[in-house]
Design a protein around this motif. Structure first.
Motif, short mmCIF file in Angstrom:
data_model
loop_
_atom_site.label_atom_id
_atom_site.label_comp_id
_atom_site.label_asym_id
_atom_site.label_seq_id
_atom_site.Cartn_x
_atom_site.Cartn_y
_atom_site.Cartn_z
N GLY A 1 0.75 -1.24 0.00
CA GLY A 1 0.00 0.00 0.00
C GLY A 1 0.78 1.29 0.00
N HIS A 2 2.08 1.26 0.11
CA HIS A 2 2.86 2.49 0.24
C HIS A 2 3.96 2.49 -0.82
N ARG A 3 3.94 3.47 -1.67
CA ARG A 3 4.84 3.46 -2.83
C ARG A 3 6.31 3.71 -2.50
N PHE A 4 6.63 4.30 -1.35
CA PHE A 4 8.01 4.59 -1.01
C PHE A 4 8.70 3.47 -0.24
N ILE A 5 7.92 2.55 0.28
CA ILE A 5 8.47 1.44 1.04
C ILE A 5 8.92 0.32 0.10
N ARG A 6 10.10 -0.25 0.39
CA ARG A 6 10.54 -1.43 -0.33
C ARG A 6 10.98 -2.47 0.70
N ILE A 7 10.26 -3.57 0.76
CA ILE A 7 10.58 -4.62 1.71
C ILE A 7 11.39 -5.69 0.98
N ASP A 8 12.63 -5.86 1.40
CA ASP A 8 13.50 -6.88 0.81
C ASP A 8 13.38 -8.20 1.56
N GLU A 9 13.13 -8.12 2.86
CA GLU A 9 13.03 -9.34 3.66
C GLU A 9 12.09 -9.07 4.83
N LEU A 10 11.31 -10.08 5.17
CA LEU A 10 10.39 -10.01 6.30
C LEU A 10 10.50 -11.30 7.08
N LYS A 11 10.76 -11.18 8.38
CA LYS A 11 10.81 -12.34 9.27
C LYS A 11 9.66 -12.18 10.27
N VAL A 12 8.79 -13.18 10.34
CA VAL A 12 7.63 -13.14 11.23
C VAL A 12 7.69 -14.33 12.17
N SER A 13 7.49 -14.06 13.46
CA SER A 13 7.46 -15.14 14.43
C SER A 13 6.34 -14.90 15.43
N ALA A 14 5.72 -15.99 15.87
CA ALA A 14 4.65 -15.92 16.87
C ALA A 14 5.29 -15.67 18.24
N ILE A 15 4.66 -14.80 19.01
CA ILE A 15 5.11 -14.50 20.37
C ILE A 15 3.88 -14.49 21.28
N PRO A 16 4.09 -14.49 22.60
CA PRO A 16 2.96 -14.53 23.53
C PRO A 16 2.08 -13.28 23.46
N ILE A 17 0.80 -13.48 23.70
CA ILE A 17 -0.18 -12.39 23.76
C ILE A 17 0.20 -11.44 24.89
N LYS A 18 -0.05 -10.14 24.66
CA LYS A 18 0.19 -9.13 25.69
C LYS A 18 -1.17 -8.59 26.13
N GLU A 19 -1.56 -8.90 27.35
CA GLU A 19 -2.85 -8.46 27.89
C GLU A 19 -2.81 -6.97 28.24
N GLY A 20 -3.96 -6.32 28.13
CA GLY A 20 -4.10 -4.94 28.55
C GLY A 20 -3.66 -3.89 27.55
N GLU A 21 -3.23 -4.30 26.40
CA GLU A 21 -2.82 -3.35 25.37
C GLU A 21 -4.06 -2.80 24.69
N SER A 22 -4.10 -1.49 24.44
CA SER A 22 -5.34 -0.92 23.91
C SER A 22 -5.20 -0.19 22.58
N ASP A 23 -3.99 -0.02 22.07
CA ASP A 23 -3.83 0.70 20.81
C ASP A 23 -2.58 0.22 20.09
N PHE A 24 -2.36 0.84 18.93
CA PHE A 24 -1.17 0.57 18.13
C PHE A 24 -0.39 1.87 18.08
N ARG A 25 0.89 1.84 18.45
CA ARG A 25 1.63 3.09 18.57
C ARG A 25 3.05 2.98 17.99
N VAL A 26 3.59 4.13 17.70
CA VAL A 26 4.99 4.26 17.30
C VAL A 26 5.80 4.42 18.57
N THR A 27 6.85 3.62 18.74
CA THR A 27 7.73 3.74 19.89
C THR A 27 9.13 4.13 19.41
N TYR A 28 9.94 4.57 20.34
CA TYR A 28 11.29 5.04 19.99
C TYR A 28 12.32 4.33 20.81
#
Length: 92
Positions: free
Chosen positions: A65-92
């Protein structure tokens, strides 16, 4: 529906192109929780939590969906659920 959480490591042209904010938009669009951050090696890490379908839609949107992004490699792994999370945010 059963929730799951995955950690994604994106490599390619993923910093300096709005990738984190695109991820935040996609996360909100698909009603997911989690976070996204830049890494020192030039990659981006994303943790995302929701249903299988929501996560699949998120992953598709990130790659197509984004014309400036180029993904050369993607690694995805399942991890444990995190309870109590309420949004999606940018972190630093």
């Amino acid at each position: 529906m059963k929730k799951k959480r995955v950690e994604c490591h994106y490599y390619g042209r993923v910093q300096g192109v709005g990738f984190r904010y695109w991820a935040q938009m996609q996360g909100s669009k698909f009603k997911l929780t989690g976070w996204v951050r830049n890494e020192y090696d030039g990659s981006v890490t994303v943790q995302v939590q929701g249903t299988e379908e929501q996560i699949e839609n998120f992953l598709y949107g990130m790659e197509h969906g984004h014309r400036f992004i180029r993904i050369d490699e993607l690694k995805v792994s399942a991890i444990p659920i995190k309870e109590g999370e309420s949004d999606f945010r940018v972190t630093y």
